[in-house]
Design a protein around this motif. Structure first.
Motif, PDB file in Angstrom:
ATOM      1  N   GLY A 174       3.227  -4.935  -5.984  1.00 42.40           N
ATOM      2  CA  GLY A 174       2.482  -5.252  -7.186  1.00 42.40           C
ATOM      3  C   GLY A 174       1.691  -4.065  -7.689  1.00 42.40           C
ATOM      4  O   GLY A 174       1.795  -2.948  -7.171  1.00 42.40           O
ATOM      5  N   VAL A 175       0.893  -4.324  -8.718  1.00 42.51           N
ATOM      6  CA  VAL A 175       0.119  -3.279  -9.375  1.00 42.51           C
ATOM      7  C   VAL A 175      -1.367  -3.469  -9.081  1.00 42.51           C
ATOM      8  O   VAL A 175      -1.793  -4.512  -8.595  1.00 42.51           O
ATOM      9  CB  VAL A 175       0.362  -3.284 -10.894  1.00 42.51           C
ATOM     10  CG1 VAL A 175       1.821  -3.021 -11.201  1.00 42.51           C
ATOM     11  CG2 VAL A 175      -0.092  -4.602 -11.533  1.00 42.51           C
ATOM     12  N   ALA A 176      -2.142  -2.448  -9.404  1.00 46.17           N
ATOM     13  CA  ALA A 176      -3.586  -2.489  -9.174  1.00 46.17           C
ATOM     14  C   ALA A 176      -4.292  -3.179 -10.324  1.00 46.17           C
ATOM     15  O   ALA A 176      -4.050  -2.872 -11.496  1.00 46.17           O
ATOM     16  CB  ALA A 176      -4.131  -1.075  -9.011  1.00 46.17           C
ATOM     17  N   GLY A 177      -5.176  -4.103  -9.991  1.00 41.55           N
ATOM     18  CA  GLY A 177      -6.089  -4.655 -10.977  1.00 41.55           C
ATOM     19  C   GLY A 177      -7.372  -3.847 -10.993  1.00 41.55           C
ATOM     20  O   GLY A 177      -7.606  -2.992 -10.133  1.00 41.55           O
TER      21      GLY A 177
ATOM     22  N   SER B  16      -8.319  -0.883   6.335  1.00 38.98           N
ATOM     23  CA  SER B  16      -6.916  -1.176   6.052  1.00 38.98           C
ATOM     24  C   SER B  16      -6.746  -1.776   4.661  1.00 38.98           C
ATOM     25  O   SER B  16      -5.851  -1.379   3.899  1.00 38.98           O
ATOM     26  CB  SER B  16      -6.353  -2.123   7.108  1.00 38.98           C
ATOM     27  OG  SER B  16      -5.025  -2.516   6.798  1.00 38.98           O
ATOM     28  N   THR B  17      -7.605  -2.727   4.319  1.00 39.21           N
ATOM     29  CA  THR B  17      -7.550  -3.337   2.988  1.00 39.21           C
ATOM     30  C   THR B  17      -7.801  -2.299   1.911  1.00 39.21           C
ATOM     31  O   THR B  17      -7.102  -2.241   0.894  1.00 39.21           O
ATOM     32  CB  THR B  17      -8.583  -4.465   2.876  1.00 39.21           C
ATOM     33  OG1 THR B  17      -8.237  -5.501   3.802  1.00 39.21           O
ATOM     34  CG2 THR B  17      -8.625  -5.028   1.473  1.00 39.21           C
TER      35      THR B  17
ATOM     36  N   LEU C  85      -5.291  -1.306  -1.170  1.00 35.51           N
ATOM     37  CA  LEU C  85      -5.693  -1.429  -2.560  1.00 35.51           C
ATOM     38  C   LEU C  85      -5.568  -0.095  -3.287  1.00 35.51           C
ATOM     39  O   LEU C  85      -5.118  -0.039  -4.439  1.00 35.51           O
ATOM     40  CB  LEU C  85      -7.137  -1.940  -2.655  1.00 35.51           C
ATOM     41  CG  LEU C  85      -7.409  -3.360  -2.170  1.00 35.51           C
ATOM     42  CD1 LEU C  85      -8.903  -3.657  -2.240  1.00 35.51           C
ATOM     43  CD2 LEU C  85      -6.620  -4.389  -2.963  1.00 35.51           C
ATOM     44  N   ALA C  86      -5.956   0.976  -2.620  1.00 35.81           N
ATOM     45  CA  ALA C  86      -5.898   2.305  -3.237  1.00 35.81           C
ATOM     46  C   ALA C  86      -4.464   2.753  -3.506  1.00 35.81           C
ATOM     47  O   ALA C  86      -4.222   3.563  -4.413  1.00 35.81           O
ATOM     48  CB  ALA C  86      -6.602   3.327  -2.346  1.00 35.81           C
ATOM     49  N   ALA C  87      -3.510   2.226  -2.743  1.00 37.01           N
ATOM     50  CA  ALA C  87      -2.120   2.653  -2.882  1.00 37.01           C
ATOM     51  C   ALA C  87      -1.361   1.921  -3.983  1.00 37.01           C
ATOM     52  O   ALA C  87      -0.228   2.284  -4.309  1.00 37.01           O
ATOM     53  CB  ALA C  87      -1.391   2.457  -1.551  1.00 37.01           C
ATOM     54  N   LEU C  88      -1.972   0.900  -4.583  1.00 35.75           N
ATOM     55  CA  LEU C  88      -1.277   0.126  -5.611  1.00 35.75           C
ATOM     56  C   LEU C  88      -1.078   0.965  -6.872  1.00 35.75           C
ATOM     57  O   LEU C  88      -2.005   1.627  -7.339  1.00 35.75           O
ATOM     58  CB  LEU C  88      -2.075  -1.130  -5.959  1.00 35.75           C
ATOM     59  CG  LEU C  88      -2.200  -2.187  -4.860  1.00 35.75           C
ATOM     60  CD1 LEU C  88      -3.195  -3.267  -5.284  1.00 35.75           C
ATOM     61  CD2 LEU C  88      -0.843  -2.794  -4.534  1.00 35.75           C
TER      62      LEU C  88
END
Length: 248
Positions: free
Chosen positions: A59-62, A102-103, A107-110
């Motif tokens: 998916g993509v980052a919000g 880890s979370t 999130l940063a990799a989206l």
């Protein structure tokens, strides 16, 4: 290709589990993607991100994902009044303190956007373009009352053409419109609807050589468990009330 698209989970694990179970029971669906805002407002940010990772759902980052990952000054949310602003800042502060390393890395990799070719990359057929808010900034709300000219401007920024589908979330209100042959689909929200309907929502987009079909899905989930989880945490009880009322 039939795609299940889900957005704006916002830390609501019971809602996500309900949606994924519903998708699993539909073998005709070919792929599942998320459109961001995985965290914020509910007490399961790590569990939500881990579940999507375990399920290999891309998916993509919000805005909430990227601001959490970068520990920004605020979540990039829209406030309708001072009380909403206060509650939003409480949510963001709580989320920053709750997410694990880890979370944060996940999130940063989206990515900001994902482009898909339902008929295969060897053809010049339709695209499915996934973003969170709009092609410019994830903090700008693309609401249903935007004029056709706005939609056309956003399509041009994306390079979308007639037959393509642009899917996004961010407003937590589902809608679908076609402008100059381009389909614009807001997927609504899995975990924090704002349309007065507390049920979780996702969308199915079916794209083939004949055209595009869009199906909005709403389903009951364990809202009581989600609300209890909020009230048992240090998050404001107002977030539990919001879930129970569907934002109304």
């Amino acid at each position: 290709m039939r795609y299940a698209l889900l957005s704006d989970v916002h830390g609501n694990l019971p809602a996500l589990e309900g949606v994924l179970a519903h998708i699993d029971a539909r073998p005709e669906l070919d792929a599942t993607y998320h459109l961001g805002d995985l965290v914020g407002y509910a007490p399961w940010p790590n569990e939500v991100v881990a579940l999507l990772h375990e399920r290999s759902i891309p998916g993509v980052a919000g805005n909430y994902d990227s601001t959490t990952a970068t520990r920004y000054d605020h979540c990039g949310c829209k406030y309708e009044d001072p009380r909403q602003a206060e509650l939003s800042h409480q949510s963001f502060t709580w989320t920053l303190g709750a997410v694990t390393e880890s979370t944060t890395r996940r999130l940063a990799a989206l990515p900001f956007r994902i482009d898909l070719r339902p008929l295969g990359g060897h053809t010049s057929g339709p695209q499915l373009i996934l973003i969170h808010g709009n092609p410019v900034l994830n903090t700008v709300y693309w609401t249903e009352d935007r004029p056709d000219a706005f939609c056309t401007r956003m399509a041009n920024r994306l390079g979308a053409k007639a037959g393509d589908v642009v899917a996004f979330g961010h407003t937590h209100r589902p809608w679908h419109r076609e402008v100059d042959g381009v389909h614009f689909v807001n997927t609504g929200s899995v975990g924090r609807p704002k349309d007065g309907d507390p049920r979780a929502g996702y969308v199915v987009v079916d794209i083939d050589a004949e055209g595009v079909e869009v199906e909005f899905v709403r389903l009951e989930y364990d809202v009581a468990r989600a609300a209890a989880g909020v009230r048992d945490s240090d998050l404001p009880d107002a977030f539990a009330d919001f879930l129970e009322k569907g934002g109304a």
